[in-house]
Scaffold this motif. Structure first.
Motif, PDB file in Angstrom:
ATOM      1  N   LEU A 151      14.986  -5.629  10.915  1.00 12.62           N
ATOM      2  CA  LEU A 151      13.706  -5.512  11.871  1.00 12.62           C
ATOM      3  C   LEU A 151      13.177  -6.922  11.929  1.00 12.62           C
ATOM      4  CD1 LEU A 151      12.992  -2.121  10.329  1.00 12.62           C
ATOM      5  CD2 LEU A 151      13.790  -2.460  12.689  1.00 12.62           C
ATOM      6  N   PRO A 152      12.391  -6.876  13.202  1.00 11.40           N
ATOM      7  CA  PRO A 152      11.680  -8.122  13.330  1.00 11.40           C
ATOM      8  C   PRO A 152      10.384  -8.131  12.564  1.00 11.40           C
ATOM      9  CG  PRO A 152      11.336  -6.553  15.143  1.00 11.40           C
ATOM     10  CD  PRO A 152      12.261  -5.923  14.286  1.00 11.40           C
ATOM     11  N   SER A 153       9.953  -9.411  12.110  1.00 14.76           N
ATOM     12  CA  SER A 153       8.755  -9.569  11.495  1.00 14.76           C
ATOM     13  C   SER A 153       7.692 -10.465  12.317  1.00 14.76           C
ATOM     14  CB  SER A 153       9.006 -10.084  10.061  1.00 14.76           C
ATOM     15  OG  SER A 153       7.941 -10.149   9.122  1.00 14.76           O
ATOM     16  N   GLY A 154       6.486 -10.494  11.556  1.00 17.51           N
ATOM     17  CA  GLY A 154       5.541 -11.157  12.140  1.00 17.51           C
ATOM     18  C   GLY A 154       5.371 -12.433  11.163  1.00 17.51           C
ATOM     19  N   PRO A 155       4.337 -13.090  10.983  1.00 18.57           N
ATOM     20  CA  PRO A 155       4.015 -14.230  10.148  1.00 18.57           C
ATOM     21  C   PRO A 155       4.089 -13.910   8.687  1.00 18.57           C
ATOM     22  CG  PRO A 155       1.943 -13.539  11.304  1.00 18.57           C
ATOM     23  CD  PRO A 155       3.004 -12.917  12.078  1.00 18.57           C
ATOM     24  N   GLY A 156       4.020 -14.729   7.827  1.00 20.39           N
ATOM     25  CA  GLY A 156       4.027 -14.482   6.211  1.00 20.39           C
ATOM     26  C   GLY A 156       5.289 -14.166   5.775  1.00 20.39           C
ATOM     27  N   MET A 157       5.465 -13.689   4.531  1.00 12.99           N
ATOM     28  CA  MET A 157       6.671 -13.448   3.874  1.00 12.99           C
ATOM     29  C   MET A 157       6.624 -11.904   3.369  1.00 12.99           C
ATOM     30  SD  MET A 157       6.599 -15.311   0.271  1.00 12.99           S
ATOM     31  CE  MET A 157       5.277 -14.895  -0.887  1.00 12.99           C
ATOM     32  N   LEU A 158       8.071 -11.452   3.429  1.00 16.59           N
ATOM     33  CA  LEU A 158       8.266 -10.262   2.809  1.00 16.59           C
ATOM     34  C   LEU A 158       8.380 -10.223   1.331  1.00 16.59           C
ATOM     35  CD1 LEU A 158       8.715  -7.101   3.502  1.00 16.59           C
ATOM     36  CD2 LEU A 158      11.327  -7.927   3.276  1.00 16.59           C
ATOM     37  N   THR A 159       7.324  -9.253   0.683  1.00 21.08           N
ATOM     38  CA  THR A 159       7.284  -9.573  -0.846  1.00 21.08           C
ATOM     39  C   THR A 159       7.782  -8.292  -1.580  1.00 21.08           C
ATOM     40  OG1 THR A 159       4.952  -8.577  -0.665  1.00 21.08           O
ATOM     41  CG2 THR A 159       5.173 -11.030  -0.789  1.00 21.08           C
ATOM     42  N   ALA A 160       8.108  -7.391  -0.822  1.00 21.90           N
ATOM     43  CA  ALA A 160       8.709  -5.897  -1.055  1.00 21.90           C
ATOM     44  C   ALA A 160       8.938  -5.189  -0.230  1.00 21.90           C
ATOM     45  CB  ALA A 160       7.686  -5.200  -2.039  1.00 21.90           C
ATOM     46  N   ALA A 161      10.257  -4.288  -0.353  1.00 21.04           N
ATOM     47  CA  ALA A 161      10.787  -3.516   0.481  1.00 21.04           C
ATOM     48  C   ALA A 161      11.510  -2.118  -0.124  1.00 21.04           C
ATOM     49  CB  ALA A 161      12.028  -4.128   1.334  1.00 21.04           C
ATOM     50  N   PHE A 162      11.249  -1.046   0.542  1.00 27.06           N
ATOM     51  CA  PHE A 162      11.574   0.235  -0.271  1.00 27.06           C
ATOM     52  C   PHE A 162      12.289   1.065   1.054  1.00 27.06           C
ATOM     53  CE2 PHE A 162       7.864  -1.731  -2.031  1.00 27.06           C
ATOM     54  CZ  PHE A 162       8.108  -1.690  -3.426  1.00 27.06           C
ATOM     55  N   ASP A 163      13.482   1.797   0.465  1.00 26.49           N
ATOM     56  CA  ASP A 163      13.970   2.708   1.392  1.00 26.49           C
ATOM     57  C   ASP A 163      13.120   3.941   1.488  1.00 26.49           C
ATOM     58  OD1 ASP A 163      15.601   5.083   2.118  1.00 26.49           O
ATOM     59  OD2 ASP A 163      17.403   3.574   1.797  1.00 26.49           O
ATOM     60  N   ALA A 164      12.474   4.326   2.503  1.00 25.10           N
ATOM     61  CA  ALA A 164      11.561   5.560   2.466  1.00 25.10           C
ATOM     62  C   ALA A 164      12.198   6.528   3.309  1.00 25.10           C
ATOM     63  CB  ALA A 164      10.361   5.237   2.963  1.00 25.10           C
ATOM     64  N   ARG A 165      13.425   6.739   3.542  1.00 26.52           N
ATOM     65  CA  ARG A 165      14.042   7.961   4.501  1.00 26.52           C
ATOM     66  C   ARG A 165      13.759   9.385   3.869  1.00 26.52           C
ATOM     67  NH1 ARG A 165      20.348   6.911   3.729  1.00 26.52           N
ATOM     68  NH2 ARG A 165      19.698   4.729   3.449  1.00 26.52           N
ATOM     69  N   HIS A 166      13.357   9.345   2.752  1.00 19.41           N
ATOM     70  CA  HIS A 166      12.751  10.737   2.540  1.00 19.41           C
ATOM     71  C   HIS A 166      11.541  11.244   3.324  1.00 19.41           C
ATOM     72  CE1 HIS A 166      10.956   8.032  -0.355  1.00 19.41           C
ATOM     73  NE2 HIS A 166       9.829   8.701  -0.348  1.00 19.41           N
TER      74      HIS A 166
END
Length: 241
Positions: A75-90
């Motif tokens: 998925l696209p992102s804006g400025p900065g950095m990704l620090t955490a990601a979680f599957d939230a399909r529930h």
């Protein structure tokens, strides 16, 4: 903006970060020919956001590509950095996907919820703001919250103890936002994060409890998220002082 949100103390720095990130991410969505449509949902989509509001995006892709988009690296992102990601399909109806992430922008955390829906289930909730639509999808007869709760949800993906703790760490700023908004749910959220349940505590005591939690999360080895959490709580304090 609603009367309720107008009572929330302003935080123009957060609103600016959100706007910059969203503008860049929107360009990325437009430039991806495999994205059939996208909309803002949640408070931004409904027009009742305040400066503290996070970003909720609904993205429609071909059924065959659903799982390809259920990762933040796709998925696209804006400025900065990704620090955490979680599957939230529930958090979504069966047959859809969802993923959440914390981005660090200018030293502050920004939470983004992505809802990825297949074309076969596509439709724009009544309280969404459509960004673009390449297929002319219909409007639903339900709000986004009603749509999410109407069907059976996907089963949650298993999370180990370390991932649960990383999630709690990433949610500390969400609890801080509740302090800024003087939400009656603040005490319950602090309890969920591992702190004491203190419904009669002052906002300063709630902040102290969250800072103590952040110090405990330092053992996870995620210093950027811990620092961003403290910076966010500093902003809450400055706003309420």
């Amino acid at each position: 903006m609603s009367t309720e949100s107008s009572k929330v103390p302003p935080a123009p720095r957060l609103a600016g970060i959100r706007s910059r990130w969203l503008s860049a991410a929107t360009v990325g969505l437009h430039d991806d020919p495999e994205v059939a449509g996208a909309a803002l949902v949640g408070s931004l989509g409904a027009g009742r956001a305040d400066d503290w509001s996070d970003i909720d995006l609904l993205v429609v892709v071909d059924d065959a590509h659903l799982d390809n988009y259920a990762v933040l690296g796709r998925l696209p992102s804006g400025p900065g950095m990704l620090t955490a990601a979680f599957d939230a399909r529930h958090n979504g109806p069966r047959g859809t996907r969802a993923v959440s992430g914390q981005h660090l922008v200018d030293g502050l955390p920004l939470w983004v919820d992505w809802h990825i829906h297949p074309i076969s289930q596509a439709g724009w909730p009544t309280d969404s703001t459509v960004i673009f639509d390449r297929r002319g999808f219909d409007r639903l007869a339900a709000t986004f919250a009603e749509h999410l709760s109407a069907d059976e949800h996907e089963q949650p993906t298993p999370k180990g103890p370390a991932e649960h703790q990383a999630l709690r760490l990433a949610l500390v700023p969400i609890a801080g936002k509740r302090i800024a908004r003087r939400s009656p749910e603040t005490a319950r959220m602090i309890e969920f994060l591992g702190g004491p349940y203190a419904p009669d505590a002052s906002w300063r005591q709630h902040l102290a409890a969250l800072r103590q939690l952040l110090d405990g999360f330092a053992a996870l080895g995620l210093p950027d998220s811990v620092a961003a959490g403290h910076a966010y709580l500093d902003l809450v304090k400055e706003t309420l002082d």
